[in-house]
Design an enzyme around this catalytic site. Structure first.
Site, mmCIF file in Angstrom:
data_model
loop_
_atom_site.group_PDB
_atom_site.id
_atom_site.type_symbol
_atom_site.label_atom_id
_atom_site.label_comp_id
_atom_site.label_asym_id
_atom_site.label_seq_id
_atom_site.Cartn_x
_atom_site.Cartn_y
_atom_site.Cartn_z
ATOM 1 N N ASN A 1 51.272 10.777 -15.316
ATOM 2 C CA ASN A 1 50.255 10.492 -16.338
ATOM 3 C C ASN A 1 50.974 10.158 -17.637
ATOM 4 O OD1 ASN A 1 48.430 11.116 -18.684
ATOM 5 N ND2 ASN A 1 46.978 11.461 -17.018
ATOM 6 N N THR B 1 45.105 8.259 -14.467
ATOM 7 C CA THR B 1 44.412 8.290 -15.744
ATOM 8 C C THR B 1 43.309 9.336 -15.628
ATOM 9 O OG1 THR B 1 43.272 7.033 -17.458
ATOM 10 C CG2 THR B 1 42.923 6.275 -15.192
ATOM 11 N N GLU B 2 43.237 10.228 -16.618
ATOM 12 C CA GLU B 2 42.437 11.440 -16.437
ATOM 13 C C GLU B 2 40.937 11.182 -16.403
ATOM 14 O OE1 GLU B 2 44.657 10.952 -18.881
ATOM 15 O OE2 GLU B 2 43.949 11.707 -20.822
ATOM 16 N N ASN B 3 40.515 9.962 -16.790
ATOM 17 C CA ASN B 3 39.092 9.676 -16.656
ATOM 18 C C ASN B 3 38.706 9.309 -15.220
ATOM 19 O OD1 ASN B 3 40.686 7.383 -17.482
ATOM 20 N ND2 ASN B 3 38.809 6.194 -17.511
ATOM 21 N N SER C 1 39.779 15.123 -11.187
ATOM 22 C CA SER C 1 40.894 14.558 -11.946
ATOM 23 C C SER C 1 41.688 15.645 -12.654
ATOM 24 C CB SER C 1 40.358 13.547 -12.966
ATOM 25 O OG SER C 1 41.430 12.914 -13.610
#
Lengths: 233, 216
Positions: free
Chosen positions: B27, B50-52, B92
């Site tokens: 990340n 990607t944390e979304n 996530s």
């Protein structure tokens, strides 16, 4: 019971009471149920507690709900953005409450509520201002903070397609909070681009099972990007 | 390797990219860390998170590729690579918090010798607070690396003995990449892996942290 299929966004959000806690899906504008939020605004409900990752962008959706001072409190992870002027003004005027939550804790608190978990120990935030005053515990040499489940009266979410049973499929990173918010609210209202007959969705592809969905409304995207037409064909 | 000149941001990014093991799940935080993506090679086969809600994120989208439903954590339109996967927010962050990501690269206001990180708030009284995924990212990955300038505009070191800014995560940073030096942080203290445009003596004079060399 199969979900109610509303004829309009206004019909879908009818009955949301003043003072309700409302979860609103979306990360930025991706997955934000704009038409449902507009209908909530027009419906006049006020004194709301809103749960969202952000606090609205520019002059649409959640930002307008805040501009009109319908939101008494927001629970979110990232309110401050270049175009969050309506939140910024309300916050500086002391006219909106803010509960700031680390993003992963926000997601897990929502997930926990939907899964019947009362609270959980998480390492995120330990030793920070956002864990001040919270219960902590050391488990196997790691420090954790107790975080409580976060539930809502209503969830407004956006998905790509639903079938008439309320089973939902999403699109790309617009999925974000939709599946977990659907589980954590007493009443979940989903706006979708298409409602297809039972049997049309591959059960293996369903992301949100219909048991979590109470109301559906079909709202075609106003301007569909070329790539989206191809994808959803 | 030491160099005569300080490193540019792209050179720092190249150094970080070269240090990421092949096959890693990574990340890259918002800001300077996103530059690392430009220096990863196809042979490294690194998968970006990607944390979304996506693994297998590709480069930024342009023109017709732009899709409002496909964005990164900075809300910038991006592309998907073959083999990409989408998931909801709880999954996530489970991926992150559960230690499934190999490396997370973040920016910082300050890092302490103990690996404490400050990067979410300057603590300014009039600022509107916002944290996003910073606290989850800091403590979640197997390794957390920081990219930052070593000194403030006033020449004060941002690598410190004790944080002055609000904490993001405690004891989480294992490497700090800066224009002037690369630091390795561990239970035995801080070692200098390389210096750039500064010698060890001056570095020790300007950075208020006990610094050992890599050979020590």
């Amino acid at each position: 019971m199969a979900p109610r299929i509303a004829g309009s966004a206004a019909e879908a959000v009818a009955g949301i009471a003043d003072g309700s806690t409302v979860m609103i899906g979306g990360f930025g504008n991706a997955g934000q149920p704009m038409e449902l939020i507009d209908a909530l605004l027009q419906g006049g409900a006020t004194g709301l507690t809103v749960v969202n990752n952000n606090a609205g962008q520019a002059d649409e959706g959640l930002a307008l709900l805040i501009k009109e001072r319908r939101v008494a409190k927001i629970v979110c992870s990232f309110p401050r953005q270049a175009d969050s002027w309506h939140f910024d003004a309300a916050y500086r005027a002391g006219e909106i409450g803010l509960e700031l939550v680390p993003q992963g804790n926000l997601a897990e608190r929502i997930r926990a509520a939907g899964a019947g978990i009362g609270a959980f120990f998480t390492p995120t935030g330990y030793g920070t201002q956002l864990a001040a005053g919270k219960e902590t515990r050391e488990i196997d040499g790691v420090n954790y903070v107790l975080e409580h489940a976060l539930k809502a009266d209503v969830a407004l979410i956006k998905a790509l397609h639903a079938d008439e049973k309320g089973n939902l499929v999403y699109r790309k990173t617009a999925r974000n909070f939709g599946p977990i918010m659907a589980t954590a609210a007493t009443r979940t209202i989903a706006q979708v681009e298409e409602i297809v007959p039972v049997g049309s969705l591959d059960p293996e592809h369903v992301i949100t099972p219909g048991i979590f969905v109470d109301t559906l409304v079909r709202l075609r995207a106003a301007a569909t990007p070329v790539s989206r037409q191809k994808e959803s064909a | 390797m030491n160099t005569e000149a300080p490193l540019s941001k792209q050179q720092i990014a190249a150094l970080v990219a070269a240090d990421i093991e092949a096959g890693s799940f990574v990340n890259l935080g918002i800001g300077q860390p996103t530059l690392v993506a430009d220096h990863l090679t196809p042979e490294q086969d690194v998968t970006l998170h990607t944390e979304n809600g996506m693994l297998g994120m590709g480069p930024a989208a342009h023109g017709d590729e732009t899709d409002a439903d496909l964005i990164n954590a900075g809300k910038i339109p991006v592309t998907e690579l073959p083999g990409a996967a989408y998931f909801h927010h709880a999954d996530s962050f489970a991926m992150m918090r559960g230690g499934h990501l190999d490396v997370c690269v973040l920016g910082a206001f300050q890092v302490s010798a103990a690996g404490d990180l400050a990067n979410w708030s300057t603590g300014a009284p009039d600022a509107i607070p916002a944290v996003g995924g910073a606290m989850d990212l800091a403590i979640g990955a197997k390794q957390t690396w920081v990219m930052m300038s070593l000194f403030t505009r006033d020449g004060v070191a941002k690598f410190v003995d004790t944080l002055e800014y609000p904490v993001t995560g405690l004891g989480c940073v294992t490497r700090v990449y800066t224009e002037s030096a690369v630091f390795l942080l561990g239970p035995d203290g801080v070692r200098v892996r390389s210096t750039h445009g500064i010698d060890l003596e001056e570095l020790r004079a300007r950075v208020p942290v006990a610094l050992a060399t890599i050979e020590a």
